[in-house]
Motif scaffolding. Structure first.
Motif: not given
Ligand code: SF4
Ligand code: SF4
Lengths: 305, 162
Positions: A101, A105, A108-109, A112, B8, B11-12, B15
């Motif tokens: 991830l 990007f 993101l952890i 998000w 996004v 995608f999160v 994955v």
């Protein structure tokens, strides 16, 4: 300083000022992961108490589903072929998923998924309500900038002590563990204290743990230097309203940059035209600018933050 | 290419849950220890179970299975009474001996690792903060083959059961 050109751009865009609907996807993902982690932790507690568990839901300790466990186990894994105490292959797998991830990007952890990050963000909503524009500007920039690197020091200390003792030393200081296990006898007073300080500080500063101390945020922040999708700003359409800066939880100045490379960016997308930037196609999450819909004006300014 | 927040979000989720699903199918996804320690990969003990990999979640029965030391003997060594010895978890030592930990004398998972290693004559780093209860030391002195360095260590790292 706002120039005449900026003022005329501002005036030209005034009719657009009505409140736009902002997408809720990130909030939904954050609530989903917060609830999932809380329920998995509850299920594990029910198992330990010998009670009926929640159907269709995994039971796992918080350590088993924390990707940072994988990071601190790398040394042990490479040298002895096993994980640090309380860490399992699941942490390692999640560590790799988080890296995938992040290559795409950035962290993101953090922006998000991480329930502790979301929790601090929700407290920040209250802080903003009571303090308005003063919120998240408590610490002067000269002090704040160097303090943002403290988390790398924490990371080095945690990795060193985990490697030399094979114990999950960070557990006794981890506010994330404390947040979901505050009732358990496994929890150290130091972790509860750090959680308490984080909660109180979040009323003045957004995401204080993430900004100054989180060792996992430090690891993921490094990916901002080379991630594929980046926050990019189009100068020619920017009206210099600074709404992007004001709404960045990590106090990054987007309004003068063409691309964000700051190690603190958490990929939350608050600054984008989809969220707080009022002008369409001005701040976006893109690969190369010339490959997207933005006009190719990168040569006008090369500034990156 | 431009990414919108909906993409996004997908995608999160793809994955994270894709990795979990794929590794669950291949059998790599483990959230609990298998209760079987790793083995030594070098030296004369290659292939034997390594006591350094004993976890707090292991029961005395798990140790009996891997190292052949009876659970009842382990319970005697660590002063466990009136319990189903086989079901006692190694991490419980930390609670039983919590008062000693405050004095910097730790009797916990590492003490069990040291006991098993010395009992079986397997290599193990002897750390200065690790202590063993007196019955454990007595069992080792009677049953194990110890060198002078190990005997000195035990003499300096013996505690009485509280
Ligand atoms: S910086 Fe740390 S606490 Fe903050 S969101 Fe990232 S992982 Fe979570
Ligand atoms: S607002 Fe923009 S620059 Fe700030 S953390 Fe979020 S994505 Fe990064």
């Amino acid at each position: 300083m706002t120039t005449d050109v900026d003022k005329s751009k501002l005036a030209a865009t005034k009719p657009k000022k009505k409140k736009k609907a902002r997408p809720w996807y990130r909030t939904a993902v954050q609530i989903f992961f917060f609830t999932l982690v809380a329920l998995i932790t509850l299920n594990e507690a029910l198992v330990e108490l010998g009670r009926q568990t929640i159907p269709f839901l995994a039971t796992a300790s918080l350590h088993a589903i924390c990707p940072f466990g994988g990071v601190v186990s790398i040394y042990e894994f490479v040298t002895a072929g096993r994980y640090a105490q309380k860490v399992h292959s699941s942490s390692f797998i999640l560590m790799w998923a988080a890296f995938i991830l992040a290559v795409g990007f950035g962290p993101l952890i953090c922006g998000w998924v991480c329930p502790l990050g979301s929790f601090q963000q929700w407290i920040a909503k209250l802080g903003r309500k009571f303090q308005g524009k003063k919120y998240n500007h408590l610490i002067p920039a000269q002090v704040d900038r160097p303090l943002r690197y403290t988390r790398y020091l924490v990371l080095a200390v945690v990795i060193f002590f985990t490697a030399s003792t094979r114990k999950l030393v960070f557990q006794d200081y981890d506010p994330y563990f404390a947040l979901f296990n505050f009732w358990s006898s496994e929890i150290a007073w130091t972790a509860l204290l750090i959680l308490g300080v984080t909660i109180v500080a979040s009323a003045w500063v957004e995401r204080p743990w993430c900004k100054y101390l989180c060792p996992y945020g430090a690891v993921l922040g490094l990916f901002n230097l080379f991630r594929i999708f980046r926050i990019r700003r189009e100068e020619s359409t920017c009206i210099n309203c600074k709404l992007c800066d004001r709404n960045c939880p990590m106090n990054i100045t987007i309004s003068t940059a063409t691309a964000v490379k700051d190690h603190q960016c958490i990929a939350c997308m608050n600054c984008t035209s989809e969220q707080f930037c009022p002008v369409a196609d001005t701040v976006d999450f893109t690969t190369r600018r010339d490959a997207g819909t933005m006009p190719a004006t990168e040569s006008t300014s090369k500034e990156e933050v | 290419m431009k990414a919108k927040s909906a993409a996004v979000a997908i995608f999160v989720l793809v994955v994270i849950f894709g990795s979990v699903t794929y590794t669950s199918i291949t059998g790599q996804w483990q959230t609990k220890t298998s209760k079987v320690p790793t083995t030594y990969t070098e030296g004369t003990t290659t292939g034997q179970y390594d006591p350094a990999d004993i976890r707090g979640s292991y029961t005395l029965a798990d140790i009996e299975k891997s190292f052949g030391i009876p659970a009842d003997e382990l319970a005697t060594a660590f002063g466990i009474k009136d319990r189903d010895n086989a079901a006692v978890q190694v991490k419980e030592m930390e609670t039983i001996y919590a008062a000693l930990a405050a004095e910097g004398k730790e009797v916990g998972t590492n003490s069990v690792r040291v006991f098993v290693a010395l009992y079986k004559g397997l290599p193990m780093d002897l750390t200065d903060t690790t202590y063993l209860p007196r019955p454990a030391v007595e069992i080792l002195k009677t049953k194990a083959t110890l060198n002078q360095e190990q005997l000195d260590f035990l003499d300096k790292h013996t505690v009485d059961i509280p």
